[in-house]
Every structure is written in structure tokens, then in C-alpha cells.
Motif scaffolding. Structure first.
Motif, PDB file in Angstrom:
ATOM      1  N   TRP A 191      11.815  19.672   0.841  1.00 18.02           N
ATOM      2  CA  TRP A 191      11.293  18.359   0.235  1.00 18.02           C
ATOM      3  C   TRP A 191       9.708  18.272   0.700  1.00 18.02           C
ATOM      4  CZ3 TRP A 191      15.014  16.660   4.209  1.00 18.02           C
ATOM      5  CH2 TRP A 191      14.409  15.822   5.243  1.00 18.02           C
ATOM      6  N   ASP A 192       8.925  17.545   0.131  1.00 21.12           N
ATOM      7  CA  ASP A 192       7.704  17.277   0.723  1.00 21.12           C
ATOM      8  C   ASP A 192       7.380  15.973  -0.019  1.00 21.12           C
ATOM      9  OD1 ASP A 192       4.899  16.753   0.418  1.00 21.12           O
ATOM     10  OD2 ASP A 192       4.493  18.999   0.981  1.00 21.12           O
ATOM     11  N   ILE A 193       7.123  14.916   0.552  1.00 18.20           N
ATOM     12  CA  ILE A 193       7.035  13.664   0.479  1.00 18.20           C
ATOM     13  C   ILE A 193       5.525  12.920   0.858  1.00 18.20           C
ATOM     14  CG2 ILE A 193       7.718  11.340   0.498  1.00 18.20           C
ATOM     15  CD1 ILE A 193      10.655  12.291   1.291  1.00 18.20           C
ATOM     16  N   PRO A 194       4.870  12.632   0.076  1.00 15.40           N
ATOM     17  CA  PRO A 194       3.238  12.216   0.659  1.00 15.40           C
ATOM     18  C   PRO A 194       3.602  10.766   0.777  1.00 15.40           C
ATOM     19  CG  PRO A 194       3.328  12.357  -1.859  1.00 15.40           C
ATOM     20  CD  PRO A 194       4.776  12.911  -1.476  1.00 15.40           C
ATOM     21  N   LEU A 195       3.042  10.293   2.113  1.00 13.33           N
ATOM     22  CA  LEU A 195       2.924   9.212   2.622  1.00 13.33           C
ATOM     23  C   LEU A 195       1.748   8.393   2.644  1.00 13.33           C
ATOM     24  CD1 LEU A 195       5.563   9.802   5.476  1.00 13.33           C
ATOM     25  CD2 LEU A 195       6.196   8.707   3.127  1.00 13.33           C
ATOM     26  N   GLY A 250       0.935  -1.205   0.071  1.00 13.26           N
ATOM     27  CA  GLY A 250      -0.016  -0.004  -0.111  1.00 13.26           C
ATOM     28  C   GLY A 250       0.829   1.287   0.028  1.00 13.26           C
ATOM     29  N   PHE A 251       2.301   1.145  -0.077  1.00 15.09           N
ATOM     30  CA  PHE A 251       2.782   2.464  -0.119  1.00 15.09           C
ATOM     31  C   PHE A 251       2.697   3.036  -1.312  1.00 15.09           C
ATOM     32  CE2 PHE A 251       6.328  -0.491   1.862  1.00 15.09           C
ATOM     33  CZ  PHE A 251       6.071   0.100   3.241  1.00 15.09           C
ATOM     34  N   ILE A 252       2.775   4.455  -1.291  1.00 14.00           N
ATOM     35  CA  ILE A 252       2.388   5.192  -2.549  1.00 14.00           C
ATOM     36  C   ILE A 252       3.539   4.960  -3.776  1.00 14.00           C
ATOM     37  CG2 ILE A 252       2.599   7.601  -3.454  1.00 14.00           C
ATOM     38  CD1 ILE A 252       1.025   8.331  -0.821  1.00 14.00           C
ATOM     39  N   ASP A 253       2.905   5.012  -5.012  1.00 16.30           N
ATOM     40  CA  ASP A 253       3.870   4.992  -6.205  1.00 16.30           C
ATOM     41  C   ASP A 253       4.352   6.251  -6.436  1.00 16.30           C
ATOM     42  OD1 ASP A 253       2.901   2.419  -6.433  1.00 16.30           O
ATOM     43  OD2 ASP A 253       1.324   2.439  -7.769  1.00 16.30           O
ATOM     44  N   LYS A 254       5.617   6.147  -6.561  1.00 17.02           N
ATOM     45  CA  LYS A 254       6.356   7.465  -7.073  1.00 17.02           C
ATOM     46  C   LYS A 254       6.915   7.390  -8.593  1.00 17.02           C
ATOM     47  CE  LYS A 254      10.928   9.657  -6.125  1.00 17.02           C
ATOM     48  NZ  LYS A 254      12.067   9.657  -5.225  1.00 17.02           N
ATOM     49  N   HIS A 296       7.763   3.363 -11.814  1.00 21.02           N
ATOM     50  CA  HIS A 296       7.554   3.874 -10.672  1.00 21.02           C
ATOM     51  C   HIS A 296       8.280   3.039  -9.564  1.00 21.02           C
ATOM     52  CE1 HIS A 296       5.009   0.966  -8.705  1.00 21.02           C
ATOM     53  NE2 HIS A 296       4.445   0.758  -9.732  1.00 21.02           N
ATOM     54  N   SER A 297       8.794   3.878  -8.443  1.00 19.04           N
ATOM     55  CA  SER A 297       9.360   3.458  -7.299  1.00 19.04           C
ATOM     56  C   SER A 297       7.968   3.638  -6.240  1.00 19.04           C
ATOM     57  CB  SER A 297      10.733   4.107  -6.999  1.00 19.04           C
ATOM     58  OG  SER A 297      10.442   5.281  -6.859  1.00 19.04           O
ATOM     59  N   TYR A 298       8.613   3.691  -4.829  1.00 15.38           N
ATOM     60  CA  TYR A 298       7.799   3.974  -3.808  1.00 15.38           C
ATOM     61  C   TYR A 298       8.037   5.226  -2.998  1.00 15.38           C
ATOM     62  CZ  TYR A 298       6.305  -0.675  -5.179  1.00 15.38           C
ATOM     63  OH  TYR A 298       5.976  -1.898  -6.021  1.00 15.38           O
ATOM     64  N   GLN A 299       7.022   5.625  -2.131  1.00 10.41           N
ATOM     65  CA  GLN A 299       7.305   6.581  -1.143  1.00 10.41           C
ATOM     66  C   GLN A 299       6.789   5.760  -0.051  1.00 10.41           C
ATOM     67  OE1 GLN A 299       8.795   9.243  -1.936  1.00 10.41           O
ATOM     68  NE2 GLN A 299       7.688  10.518  -3.467  1.00 10.41           N
ATOM     69  N   VAL A 300       7.790   5.456   1.120  1.00  8.94           N
ATOM     70  CA  VAL A 300       7.544   4.548   2.067  1.00  8.94           C
ATOM     71  C   VAL A 300       7.702   4.981   3.503  1.00  8.94           C
ATOM     72  CG1 VAL A 300       8.399   2.627   0.672  1.00  8.94           C
ATOM     73  CG2 VAL A 300      10.102   3.685   2.451  1.00  8.94           C
ATOM     74  N   VAL A 301       7.066   4.504   4.440  1.00  7.86           N
ATOM     75  CA  VAL A 301       7.320   4.824   5.930  1.00  7.86           C
ATOM     76  C   VAL A 301       8.543   3.820   6.165  1.00  7.86           C
ATOM     77  CG1 VAL A 301       6.407   4.660   8.264  1.00  7.86           C
ATOM     78  CG2 VAL A 301       4.925   5.448   6.301  1.00  7.86           C
ATOM     79  N   ARG A 302       9.506   4.494   6.537  1.00  9.56           N
ATOM     80  CA  ARG A 302      10.885   3.351   6.514  1.00  9.56           C
ATOM     81  C   ARG A 302      10.827   2.597   7.913  1.00  9.56           C
ATOM     82  NH1 ARG A 302      15.769   5.077   5.073  1.00  9.56           N
ATOM     83  NH2 ARG A 302      16.328   3.047   6.243  1.00  9.56           N
ATOM     84  N   SER A 303       9.874   2.890   8.705  1.00  9.16           N
ATOM     85  CA  SER A 303       9.755   1.865   9.872  1.00  9.16           C
ATOM     86  C   SER A 303       9.215   0.541   9.342  1.00  9.16           C
ATOM     87  CB  SER A 303       9.132   2.630  11.083  1.00  9.16           C
ATOM     88  OG  SER A 303       7.815   3.034  10.720  1.00  9.16           O
ATOM     89  N   GLU A 304       8.099   0.919   8.325  1.00 15.88           N
ATOM     90  CA  GLU A 304       7.564  -0.160   7.994  1.00 15.88           C
ATOM     91  C   GLU A 304       8.318  -1.160   6.895  1.00 15.88           C
ATOM     92  OE1 GLU A 304       3.446   1.050   6.963  1.00 15.88           O
ATOM     93  OE2 GLU A 304       3.455   2.179   8.716  1.00 15.88           O
ATOM     94  N   PHE A 305       9.113  -0.301   6.219  1.00 16.03           N
ATOM     95  CA  PHE A 305       9.676  -0.975   4.927  1.00 16.03           C
ATOM     96  C   PHE A 305      10.878  -1.649   5.559  1.00 16.03           C
ATOM     97  CE2 PHE A 305      13.178  -0.513   1.974  1.00 16.03           C
ATOM     98  CZ  PHE A 305      12.606  -1.310   0.703  1.00 16.03           C
ATOM     99  N   ASP A 306      11.572  -0.863   6.419  1.00 15.04           N
ATOM    100  CA  ASP A 306      12.609  -1.712   7.126  1.00 15.04           C
ATOM    101  C   ASP A 306      12.266  -2.987   7.855  1.00 15.04           C
ATOM    102  OD1 ASP A 306      13.977   0.196   6.167  1.00 15.04           O
ATOM    103  OD2 ASP A 306      14.829   1.096   7.775  1.00 15.04           O
ATOM    104  N   TYR A 307      11.006  -2.833   8.434  1.00 11.70           N
ATOM    105  CA  TYR A 307      10.628  -4.031   8.992  1.00 11.70           C
ATOM    106  C   TYR A 307      10.176  -5.220   8.269  1.00 11.70           C
ATOM    107  CZ  TYR A 307       8.069  -6.947  12.802  1.00 11.70           C
ATOM    108  OH  TYR A 307       7.898  -7.660  13.599  1.00 11.70           O
ATOM    109  N   LEU A 308       9.622  -4.964   7.040  1.00 11.10           N
ATOM    110  CA  LEU A 308       9.630  -6.203   6.064  1.00 11.10           C
ATOM    111  C   LEU A 308      10.821  -6.606   5.675  1.00 11.10           C
ATOM    112  CD1 LEU A 308       7.043  -4.274   3.565  1.00 11.10           C
ATOM    113  CD2 LEU A 308       6.466  -5.961   5.253  1.00 11.10           C
ATOM    114  N   MET A 309      11.856  -5.852   5.370  1.00 15.92           N
ATOM    115  CA  MET A 309      13.250  -6.233   5.141  1.00 15.92           C
ATOM    116  C   MET A 309      13.852  -7.106   6.269  1.00 15.92           C
ATOM    117  SD  MET A 309      14.306  -5.004   1.988  1.00 15.92           S
ATOM    118  CE  MET A 309      15.945  -4.655   2.309  1.00 15.92           C
ATOM    119  N   LEU A 310      13.643  -6.789   7.380  1.00 12.93           N
ATOM    120  CA  LEU A 310      14.243  -7.554   8.519  1.00 12.93           C
ATOM    121  C   LEU A 310      13.448  -8.706   8.637  1.00 12.93           C
ATOM    122  CD1 LEU A 310      15.558  -6.276  11.833  1.00 12.93           C
ATOM    123  CD2 LEU A 310      13.594  -7.838  11.881  1.00 12.93           C
TER     124      LEU A 310
END
Length: 520
Positions: free
Chosen positions: A215-219, A68-72, A98-112
Motif C-alpha cells: 500500500w501507498d497512502i499520501p498524507l 487539512g487531511f487529504i481528500d481520497k 470523497h473520504s480522507y487520508q488521515v494521520v491517525r494520531s491527529e484524527f483520533d485526538y479530534l474524536m477524543l
């Protein structure tokens, strides 16, 4: 718990978990220690397409796509002599729209968690005590457990992926600061802000100001990450930094418009965004990856890309070194050269881009001088190719391909183009990340004693290789068989073949440039 591992990794950010996941996937014994408990907060939410092949390699791309991350789709800038917004899209050079705009706490937890599923042992809330050396070789790590006791483990290789702490580089006094990019960043989160229109909605907005940039990043959680980067010498203390941040937003054009109806819902966070690079990224028994190796100013959002691609490359290098210890010095030196070369290109471009008084076409032209001196693509495409991370993918994949083929080379053996295309078919079948998201039709015309015609038809990432003439190829690549063999066996780099004219392209030149990242 084991006391001896093939690889011990310090840090569970994107560099550490990428390295760990890919090595564990191959059956190696991998330990990761992390001082914090995940999920944990981290800045760096805007990803470039260069992370997508690594997600595919890890087997995580579908999960991230569903999250559900935003498509960039690109980047929108107010930068340069004219104060009008301008946008570039990643799809202009492909193969990723596209890539993604992510909430890093959530993205990094997926990776871990994925690294754990692949078989890596991950210890959270486990700070490093020290790196263990025997002579000049790093042979393990010592760490503190939750109850305060200290454990020591041995490892054939140690990876420092400790982020900007750069624990091993600082211990060995390897860190070199970039005097031109000593900046400070301050940011906060806003609720209720607007996004850009239509396909632009997921873009990061970068707006130049008199004393820095915003910078302005929509999440996807409804918030906007909004920050300001300026020279450290422009502010005097935390209170002055906060006042300057508010003043910059109030005097901005596009950022102020997007935040007109928004409410700040967080306190302020700050960081020193001082660019640096280690003198070397390796030593006997160890590698540095991600921010532990070097940090580039966040202007083009390359941090996670560098971390994940550095981790992917580290996993490949260490796998080869574990299997072929006699090649250790060669392999680690190649890692160092490839990683440093791309870092140097990004740092050079950021330094040039900080002059905001130029026409945008001048930035595009400078990107061309750095990565495409023979003008195989348009200058605008070169700009997109560089900031999207695709140039870095090309470098990493080229090295991976050279290393793999280097193990197979025989100095007295000549492999025909037919054999090489059969091998290419097998590579693309087993490494789908090379062609994910791409549709293309290439015609290869190889002249010489063992020449012939082959075409590669890629539809939605699936490659079909046939002998003969394609009806309507997007690009025709012409080459002598001796040069093609040299390129495919690692004696001649694909980029060098392009730049020296040994590989000539007809038709869609941008498509030809993509071939270098696909075929190595």
C-alpha cells in the motif's frame, strides 16, 4: 468523580469515542478509560466514505473537513490478471465524492476531544484491571489510576472498545481466528514521494505482488505511509521481514515509481494482521465494538469504518436498552446480527479478492453476488458500493430505522402512506446525516386503497417532500401501500423489498439503491 455510570467504555479509539460521544450527546453518564496518552500513534490512515455519516451524526464533519487531511476520491489498484492500474471512484455510487487520508494520531485526538466536549468523562493513562461481573452479567470495570490505586465503578452497560487487545472477548474465550487470513504487515514512512496524477492524487495505491500486496497512502504532512502485507508463513523473523519489504518495493511497478525520489524517514513497524471475529458481540450487560469485536484484513481500509459505524450502532442500541430494559435481549441480539452480517460479507470478499489471478470484472461480479443478486446496479457499482462502506451504512441505518419505528408500532393500527411521508420528512430534518452531500429526485408511486404520489427532492443534502408528480425524477419507486407500510414500520426490510420485487424501481437503478440507505 462518579462511581456509577450509565455506560462505561474501555478504549478511546474511534469505536469507543463514537459510542461515548453519541451517548453523552443524549445526556447519558458515560465514562471512557484509555491506557495511553493521546495523541498517540496508530496505523489505519485510509478512510472510506462510510465514516462520513457518523462524523455528521457526531457534529464533527465540518471540523474534519477544515483540518487539512487529504481528500481520497477512490482506490487505485494493480491487481488481477492484467498488470495495468485501474481505479474506481466513490462518487460512482454516491452520495459521497470523497473520504480522507488521515494521520491517525491527529484524527483520533479530534474524536477524543469531541467526546469530552459532548459530555463524556475520559480518563487517559488509565489501564483496565478487570471487568466486574455479578453472576454472568457485566456490571462495571476496575481500573488503575496514575498513582497506582485501583478504582471500581458500576455501569448499567459496559462496552469493550479495546481494539485488537479484545480484552473482554479474550477473557471470555470468544475469539475465533480466520485460518485463511493469517498475515503479517510491515510499514514505514517516506518523505518526498510522488502522488498519482490529478483527481487520483489522494487515492490509496494497492499493488499486488507475488507474495502479498503493497500500500501507498499520501498524507497531509508530506509523508507517505508505505506497507507490505504477506502471509505470516512467508517470512522468518524481523530481519527477514525487513529484507522482504525492501525487495518487494524494488520489484514493484507503481509503488517503486512513486517512491523513486523519496527518503525513508522512519523506522519499521510491524503487526500481525490476523483476521478474527468474536463468537458473539454481546452478553448480559456488555457489547463489543470495533476491533474488539472483530478485525478484518486491511485490504479495503474498512477498520475505522467498522469501528465508527459499530460505535454508532452501539450507541443507538444502548440508548434504547437503557430506556426499555425489558427489550434488552432483543436489542443486543439485533446489534450482534447486523454487525456480524456486514463483517461476514467483507471477510468473504477479501478472501475471494486475494486470488490475484482473475480479471477485474470477476471481482466486480463477486461483489454483486454478495450484495446485489437481482442486479439493481452494475457489477462495477456493486464493487464500489461494497468497498466504500455504503453497503454497511445501509445495514446499520435500516436497523436504526426498524428499532425507532418498532417503539411506535401498534399491531391494530394501520398508518397511511401520507402519515409515513410526514414522518419521513421529520426524520430527514432531524437526521441530516442520511442525506449529506446528496442531490437526487425520487418519485414514489404507491397503489392500493390508500395510494397516491409523492416526490422527494434532495438538493445538496436538504430534503423537500411534496405530494404529486415530479417533472423529471431520477428514479421512480413503485409499491403497494401495504408493502410500503410494512417496510417503513420495520416489518419488511428495504433491502428485502428490493430483492423480492415488492419495491420496483424505474430509471436510475443506482439511485434507487441509494434510497435504501437514506430511507431505511
Amino acid at each position: 468523580m462518579l462511581k456509577e455510570y450509565d455506560v462505561a467504555i474501555v478504549g478511546a479509539g474511534p469505536a469507543g469515542t463514537t459510542t461515548a460521544g453519541l451517548l453523552a450527546k443524549q445526556g447519558y453518564r458515560v465514562l471512557v478509560i484509555e491506557r495511553e496518552k493521546f495523541p498517540r500513534y496508530h496505523i489505519g490512515e485510509s478512510l472510506v466514505p462510510g465514516v462520513l455519516p457518523v462524523l455528521q451524526e457526531l457534529g464533527l464533519s465540518d471540523q474534519v473537513a477544515r483540518y487539512g487531511f487529504i481528500d481520497k476520491y477512490g482506490i487505485t489498484l494493480l491487481w488481477g490478471k492484467l498488470r495495468d492500474p485501474w481505479t474506481t471512484f466513490f462518487g460512482e455510487v454516491g452520495p459521497f465524492e470523497h473520504s480522507y487520508q488521515v494521520v491517525r494520531s491527529e484524527f483520533d485526538y479530534l474524536m477524543l476531544q469531541h467526546a469530552r466536549r459532548l459530555g463524556a468523562t475520559v480518563l487517559e493513562e488509565t489501564p483496565l484491571v478487570d471487568f466486574v461481573f455479578e453472576g454472568d452479567r457485566c456490571t462495571g470495570i476496575a481500573y488503575s489510576t496514575a498513582n497506582g490505586t485501583m478504582n471500581t465503578v458500576r455501569a448499567r452497560y459496559v462496552v469493550d472498545a479495546s481494539g485488537q487487545s479484545s480484552l473482554l472477548a479474550r477473557k471470555l474465550k470468544l475469539v475465533q481466528w480466520d485460518e485463511d487470513l493469517k498475515n503479517v504487515a510491515i510499514w514505514a514512512y517516506y518523505q518526498g514521494g510522488r502522488t498519482l496524477d490529478g483527481k487520483y492524487a489522494g487515492n490509496i495505491l494497492v499493488e499486488n505482488m507475488l507474495d502479498g500486496w503493497l500500500w501507498d497512502i499520501p498524507l497531509h504532512d508530506g509523508t507517505h505511509s508505505v506497507g507490505w502485507v504477506t502471509r505470516a508463513t512467508n517470512v522468518n523473523g524481523r530481519e527477514d521481514l525487513e529484507r522482504s519489504y525492501r525487495r518487494m518495493i524494488d520489484s514493484s511497478l507503481e509503488t517503486r515509481r512513486l517512491l523513486a525520489e523519496a527518503t525513508r524517514v522512519s523506522g519499521f513497524r510491524t503487526a500481525r494482521d490476523w483476521s478474527y471475529k468474536s463468537k458473539r458481540f454481546w452478553g448480559p450487560g456488555f457489547l463489543l465494538a470495533g476491533d474488539a469485536a472483530g478485525f478484518v484484513d486491511p485490504l479495503f481500509s474498512t477498520g475505522v469504518f467498522l469501528a465508527m459505524n459499530g460505535g454508532s450502532l452501539a450507541a443507538k442500541i444502548l440508548s434504547d436498552a437503557l430506556q426499555h430494559p425489558e427489550r434488552e435481549l432483543e436489542l443486543l441480539a439485533r446489534y450482534d446480527e447486523t454487525y456480524k452480517n456486514f463483517l461476514d460479507v467483507v471477510i468473504s470478499f477479501v478472501r475471494y479478492f486475494y486470488d490475484a489471478s482473475l480479471d477485474k470484472e470477476m471481482y466486480w461480479d463477486h461483489a454483486r453476488t454478495l450484495i446485489d443478486p437481482l442486479e439493481q446496479m452494475s457489477a462495477r457499482q456493486d464493487f464500489v458500493y461494497l468497498i466504500s462502506g455504503l453497503h454497511g451504512i445501509r445495514s446499520v441505518m435500516s436497523l436504526e430505522r426498524q428499532l425507532t419505528l418498532g417503539e411506535l408500532e401498534c399491531s391494530d393500527e394501520t398508518r397511511t402512506p401520507r402519515e409515513l411521508f410526514n414522518e419521513l420528512r421529520d426524520v430527514l430534518e432531524h437526521e441530516p446525516h442520511r442525506t449529506v452531500g446528496l442531490t437526487a429526485l425520487y418519485q414514489f408511486d404507491i397503489s392500493g386503497e390508500q395510494g397516491g404520489k409523492w416526490y422527494v427532492d434532495i438538493i445538496d443534502g436538504k430534503a423537500k417532500i411534496c405530494e404529486g408528480q415530479a417533472a423529471n425524477p431520477g428514479c421512480t419507486i413503485v409499491m403497494q401501500d401495504s408493502d410500503y407500510v410494512a417496510m417503513a414500520t420495520g416489518r419488511l426490510r428495504g433491502s428485502t423489498a428490493f430483492m423480492t420485487g415488492k419495491l420496483r424501481a424505474q430509471g436510475d437503478i443506482a439511485l434507487a439503491m441509494k434510497a435504501n440507505s437514506i430511507f431505511g
